[in-house]
Each structure stands twice: as C-alpha cells, then as structure tokens.
Design a protein around this motif. Structure first.
Motif, PDB file in Angstrom:
ATOM      1  N   ALA A  66     -35.974  18.475  -2.690  1.00 41.95           N
ATOM      2  CA  ALA A  66     -37.200  17.923  -2.074  1.00 41.95           C
ATOM      3  C   ALA A  66     -37.145  18.139  -0.402  1.00 41.95           C
ATOM      4  CB  ALA A  66     -37.359  16.476  -2.518  1.00 41.95           C
ATOM      5  N   ASP A  67     -36.863  19.475  -0.335  1.00 40.38           N
ATOM      6  CA  ASP A  67     -36.638  19.881   1.249  1.00 40.38           C
ATOM      7  C   ASP A  67     -38.050  20.406   1.629  1.00 40.38           C
ATOM      8  OD1 ASP A  67     -36.042  21.440   3.432  1.00 40.38           O
ATOM      9  OD2 ASP A  67     -34.280  22.324   2.746  1.00 40.38           O
ATOM     10  N   SER A  68     -38.657  19.570   2.292  1.00 35.44           N
ATOM     11  CA  SER A  68     -39.907  19.764   2.708  1.00 35.44           C
ATOM     12  C   SER A  68     -40.108  20.898   3.811  1.00 35.44           C
ATOM     13  CB  SER A  68     -40.571  18.511   3.276  1.00 35.44           C
ATOM     14  OG  SER A  68     -39.979  18.011   4.443  1.00 35.44           O
ATOM     15  N   THR A  69     -39.104  20.827   4.512  1.00 30.79           N
ATOM     16  CA  THR A  69     -39.039  22.054   5.851  1.00 30.79           C
ATOM     17  C   THR A  69     -38.810  23.323   5.057  1.00 30.79           C
ATOM     18  OG1 THR A  69     -38.190  20.240   7.345  1.00 30.79           O
ATOM     19  CG2 THR A  69     -37.930  22.714   7.996  1.00 30.79           C
ATOM     20  N   SER A  70     -38.122  23.497   4.310  1.00 33.00           N
ATOM     21  CA  SER A  70     -37.941  24.863   3.253  1.00 33.00           C
ATOM     22  C   SER A  70     -39.002  25.002   2.760  1.00 33.00           C
ATOM     23  CB  SER A  70     -36.618  24.761   2.774  1.00 33.00           C
ATOM     24  OG  SER A  70     -35.330  24.567   3.565  1.00 33.00           O
ATOM     25  N   LEU A  71     -39.474  24.079   1.963  1.00 30.94           N
ATOM     26  CA  LEU A  71     -40.850  24.198   1.194  1.00 30.94           C
ATOM     27  C   LEU A  71     -41.998  24.947   2.119  1.00 30.94           C
ATOM     28  CD1 LEU A  71     -42.106  24.262  -1.582  1.00 30.94           C
ATOM     29  CD2 LEU A  71     -42.561  21.932  -1.215  1.00 30.94           C
ATOM     30  N   ALA A 105     -39.662  11.995   0.257  1.00 33.49           N
ATOM     31  CA  ALA A 105     -39.505  13.307   0.408  1.00 33.49           C
ATOM     32  C   ALA A 105     -40.140  13.908  -0.646  1.00 33.49           C
ATOM     33  CB  ALA A 105     -37.898  13.916   0.399  1.00 33.49           C
ATOM     34  N   ILE A 106     -40.042  13.424  -1.967  1.00 39.75           N
ATOM     35  CA  ILE A 106     -40.785  14.019  -2.959  1.00 39.75           C
ATOM     36  C   ILE A 106     -42.383  14.056  -2.816  1.00 39.75           C
ATOM     37  CG2 ILE A 106     -41.234  13.858  -5.598  1.00 39.75           C
ATOM     38  CD1 ILE A 106     -38.265  13.060  -5.834  1.00 39.75           C
ATOM     39  N   ARG A 107     -43.037  12.923  -2.410  1.00 39.39           N
ATOM     40  CA  ARG A 107     -44.269  12.857  -2.246  1.00 39.39           C
ATOM     41  C   ARG A 107     -44.841  13.809  -1.046  1.00 39.39           C
ATOM     42  NH1 ARG A 107     -43.246   7.066  -2.554  1.00 39.39           N
ATOM     43  NH2 ARG A 107     -42.838   6.986  -0.338  1.00 39.39           N
ATOM     44  N   ASP A 108     -44.041  14.018  -0.052  1.00 39.54           N
ATOM     45  CA  ASP A 108     -44.086  15.178   1.076  1.00 39.54           C
ATOM     46  C   ASP A 108     -44.234  16.241   0.358  1.00 39.54           C
ATOM     47  OD1 ASP A 108     -44.253  13.180   2.926  1.00 39.54           O
ATOM     48  OD2 ASP A 108     -42.498  13.560   3.865  1.00 39.54           O
ATOM     49  N   CYS A 109     -43.188  16.760  -0.435  1.00 37.98           N
ATOM     50  CA  CYS A 109     -43.191  18.152  -1.205  1.00 37.98           C
ATOM     51  C   CYS A 109     -44.372  18.197  -1.995  1.00 37.98           C
ATOM     52  CB  CYS A 109     -41.991  18.260  -1.941  1.00 37.98           C
ATOM     53  SG  CYS A 109     -40.454  18.536  -0.733  1.00 37.98           S
ATOM     54  N   LEU A 114     -49.820  20.631  -3.277  1.00 36.82           N
ATOM     55  CA  LEU A 114     -51.149  20.263  -3.655  1.00 36.82           C
ATOM     56  C   LEU A 114     -52.208  20.977  -2.596  1.00 36.82           C
ATOM     57  CD1 LEU A 114     -50.717  16.752  -4.995  1.00 36.82           C
ATOM     58  CD2 LEU A 114     -51.543  18.603  -6.585  1.00 36.82           C
ATOM     59  N   ASP A 115     -51.723  20.875  -1.386  1.00 29.98           N
ATOM     60  CA  ASP A 115     -52.442  21.337  -0.356  1.00 29.98           C
ATOM     61  C   ASP A 115     -52.678  22.916  -0.312  1.00 29.98           C
ATOM     62  OD1 ASP A 115     -53.043  18.921   0.654  1.00 29.98           O
ATOM     63  OD2 ASP A 115     -51.673  18.937   2.088  1.00 29.98           O
TER      64      ASP A 115
END
Length: 457
Positions: A66-71, A105-109, A114-115
C-alpha cells in the motif's frame, strides 16, 4: 542459522511447521515459534510479516505494501496498469485482498487506482460459480466502512454476496452502506450469530420474523434473540416450511436440545405433539438421560448425520453439566456440529468458560482447524466471537485465558482492540504489542459457514 530464499513461501513455512508438529509431537504454535527463531525472527508473526512483503517489486509490491507514492509514480507512467491483471487478479483486488498496509494507506491506493480507471466492480467468480467475491466483499472483509463507501461512490454495485458477508460482523454501518431492497431477506444469516443489534436492524428494515424463528431455535440463539422475534410477530405454532418440514417451534426446540427456548415458547402458548426423538433429546437437555436418539439432525449445516452434533449445541449454550454427562457416557469430545466446528470451538465462540475448561480437561483438540488446514482454531473462534458473536452472558476473558493457559494456538497476529484480551495475548507471547489497535479480521470470521445452502462467507 537457516536463510530464507529471496522469495520465501509462507505456504511452505506453514507446511513445514505442521510437519514438525507431527514429527516432534509438539503443538503447532511451538513448531511455528521454533521455525521463526531458526530464521532469526523473535516470533512467528514477525516471520509471517517479513515473508508477506519480501521480494515484491513493481506494481505488485506497491499494492501489497500500500505504497501510494510508488503506486502514483507507476500509474503516471502507465495509466493502463490500473486495470491490468497482476498475478492473476485485478490490481484493485490485489490491493484489497493482499495488502498489509494501514487502512488509510489502502484507501489512498484504492482511490489512485479508481481515479486511474480501475473497475470498482472488480471481482472473481467463486464457490463453483454460485457467487462472486467483489472489491466490496474484500472491503467488508477488512471491516473498513470508509473503503466500502469509497467503492460505492465510485460506482461499485451493492452485491448480495458482499452484504451476506457483512452479516457475519457486528455493527450495522456496513449493512446500511450495502443495503438494497430485498436484502432484508438474508436475516437468517444474521441469526447464525448472536447479534441482537444486527437482528434489530433487519426487523426495522422489514424482515419477516416468522420466516426465521425456526432457524434461530435450531441455531441455539439466546432467549433475548428469540423474544425479539416473538415480539415482532413470529407465530409460536407455525410449522416449519423447509429443512424439517411441518415441525412446530416447540417440538424443534425439544429436538435441538434448547431447553431455554422450549420453556420460553411454552410460556408464550406454544404447543406441539412431541415424537420419540423430540422427547428423547428433551430428556437429555433436562439432565434426565444421556441416551440420544438414532436420528438425523433437524437442519442442514451439521457435520454429522446423527446426533453427535448436539454436543456442540450444548457447549454453545453453556450447558456444562450436560456436556459432562454426555462425554462421561462415551461421546467423542471432538464431535463435530455446525459448520464442522467442534464443541470447544462452539464454547469458545460464545464465551462459555466453564464448558471450555471441561472440554480442555477431557482432551479436546486445541489445534483443530474447523474447515481446512487454514481454518479457525478454538482460540481463533474465541477471538472472533469476542468481536462478532458476543453472547451477552459470555465470559470471553476467562475463555481466552483458559485456552492460552492450555497452550492453544491461534493464527491471529494483531491486537483485537479489547484491552483485557490484548494484555492476555501479549503476556502469552501471541502478539508482540497491543499498541496499534485491531488488525485484520480473524480467520474465523472469514470462513464462518452459514449453515444454509450458500457458500460460506
């Protein structure tokens, strides 16, 4: 000291622990601890955590961590990756089913995916084609109402399987979010659990109390639950229209060994002609006999074709004296009942401390897994029941302490959120710390069977 391979297999390590348990004649929890320490980890949970995140790179690694930056970086470079299969699953499902990240973090990812065009209705077909496990289902499994809300806002379809799974958890927020007209007819699944608030939600949404009185009786629900159904209009003399067709509630209570239900129904004017099976079981429930009939169970969902299932029924009802009498008479202490649960599973799930202690003293299997090798152990059942199946008169602290003191293992690795229980888990070395709040849902909840002709949640 043995070294782990670059991409260690958790499945292999679990099989290794089970093999060692058999070869050395030790408890599974001890075998797990030995293997963890041999690989340089202080505990089995620490080893499991390491294996889950090691060796993963690219999109899969970003999703699992759940690494939003990398994702975000990966999606900017390749927007189509948001809906391109990863390890055989849609990226959204990889995130929701496998990620070890925090809920936030999971919600952010999830929002990033979805976006970028991920399908909010991502799902796999399961149970022989009879149902589907959707992204919403996975969000329910995480007990994350915010995640459920996000998926719905992005167009996810409120599906029956996700709602059905939500019935297995306490609280009503998920039910509110997932409700569609007609879903109130799933009330019988809520009655697979001791949840008065959940039942009230269904009744307030128009569920037919009369359609599920029999199910509540045979499932061993408390008199509080049964009284709610009676007060909502359930007919105490209505014949059953399904599994044991034609049987009236009073006769069913007798046949199910539910003496408290029998007395309640009788006080409400219920009548029935008891047949030989009903009378024999009622005599056992009253402590007048230990002779169970040679008959089939009154409902589907039992693990046996005979009356061995009822030892678990008496265990969940806290009828310690009846359990003792039947075991003394030679009944197998691990006789399976509802959904393949043992009597100790049932006693643990309902906080029946004295019954659990008796079963432990009589040699009940502390390591048994109800469904398969990854199913819930008795301690798992107690911890799951604490959150989702809390009997109002259950002693969960006493039950968990009795199981831990006997060396019962658990697959659970995170704090439960209950301070008293978490102190016990820390003291017995099950979890390292209770500082981070409740973790992932317990295994018992993930697989708890409905007892109906549907796949388990």
């Amino acid at each position: 000291m043995p070294e782990l391979p670059p991409r260690p297999s958790l499945e292999y390590l679990r099989k290794q622990a089970k093999s060692r348990r058999r070869e050395r004649g030790i408890r599974l929890s001890e075998a797990q601890r030995q293997i963890a320490r041999e690989h340089g980890f202080a505990s089995w949970p620490k080893l499991v955590h390491y294996v889950q995140i090691s060796g993963l790179g690219g999109l899969e690694g970003a999703l699992v961590r759940a690494d939003s930056t990398s994702l975000s970086t990966l999606l900017r470079a390749d927007p189509a990756a948001a809906d391109t299969s990863v390890a055989g699953l849609a990226p959204l499902l990889v995130l929701l089913r496998r990620s070890i990240g925090s809920p936030a973090a999971i919600r952010d990812c999830a929002r990033l995916l979805l976006d970028a065009g991920a399908d909010p209705d991502s799902h796999t077909v399961e149970w022989g084609g009879e149902g589907r496990m959707s992204a919403l289902f996975a969000a329910v499994d995480r007990r994350d109402a915010g995640l459920v809300r996000l998926l719905i806002e992005c167009g996810a379809t409120r599906d029956e399987d996700a709602f059905y799974h939500a019935c297995e958890q306490s609280g009503t927020e998920l039910l509110d979010l997932l409700y569609q007209p007609g879903f109130e007819n799933l009330v019988a699944h809520k009655l697979d659990f001791e949840d008065a608030d959940g039942l009230r939600w269904f009744l307030d949404h128009g569920a037919d109390a009369g359609s599920c009185l029999h199910h509540a009786i045979v499932r061993g629900r408390s008199t509080e639950i049964l009284t709610m159904l009676l007060d909502a209009g359930a007919d105490v003399n209505q014949p059953w229209d399904r599994w044991d067709v034609g049987r009236r509630p009073l006769a069913l209570a007798a046949r199910s060994g539910h003496l408290a239900a029998y007395d309640l129904l009788a006080s409400r004017g219920a009548t029935a002609d008891l047949d030989a099976v009903d009378a024999a079981v009622l005599a056992v429930a009253r402590g007048e006999s230990v002779q169970l009939p040679d008959a089939r169970p009154p409902a589907v969902g039992m693990a046996t074709r005979d009356y061995g299932w009822i030892l678990g029924q008496f265990a969940l009802l806290g009828r310690t004296e009846i359990v003792q009498a039947l075991v003394d008479d030679g009944m197998d202490v691990d006789s399976r009942g509802w959904s393949n649960f043992t009597p100790l599973d049932q006693a643990a799930m309902h906080g029946r401390t004295e019954t659990a202690r008796l079963l432990i003293e009589r040699g009940a299997d502390l390591e048994d897994c109800a469904f398969d090798d990854d199913g819930p152990t008795p301690l798992d059942c107690a911890l799951w029941g604490l959150r989702n199946n809390r009997a109002h008169d259950g002693d969960y602290i006493g039950t968990v302490e009795a199981l831990l003191s006997a060396g019962a293992p658990t697959f659970h690795t995170s704090p439960t959120g209950d301070e008293s229980i978490d102190r016990l888990l820390v003291a017995h070395g099950v979890i390292a710390s209770a500082e981070h709040g409740a973790g992932a849902e317990l295994r018992a909840g993930a697989k708890h069977s409905a007892g109906e002709d549907r796949p388990a949640g």
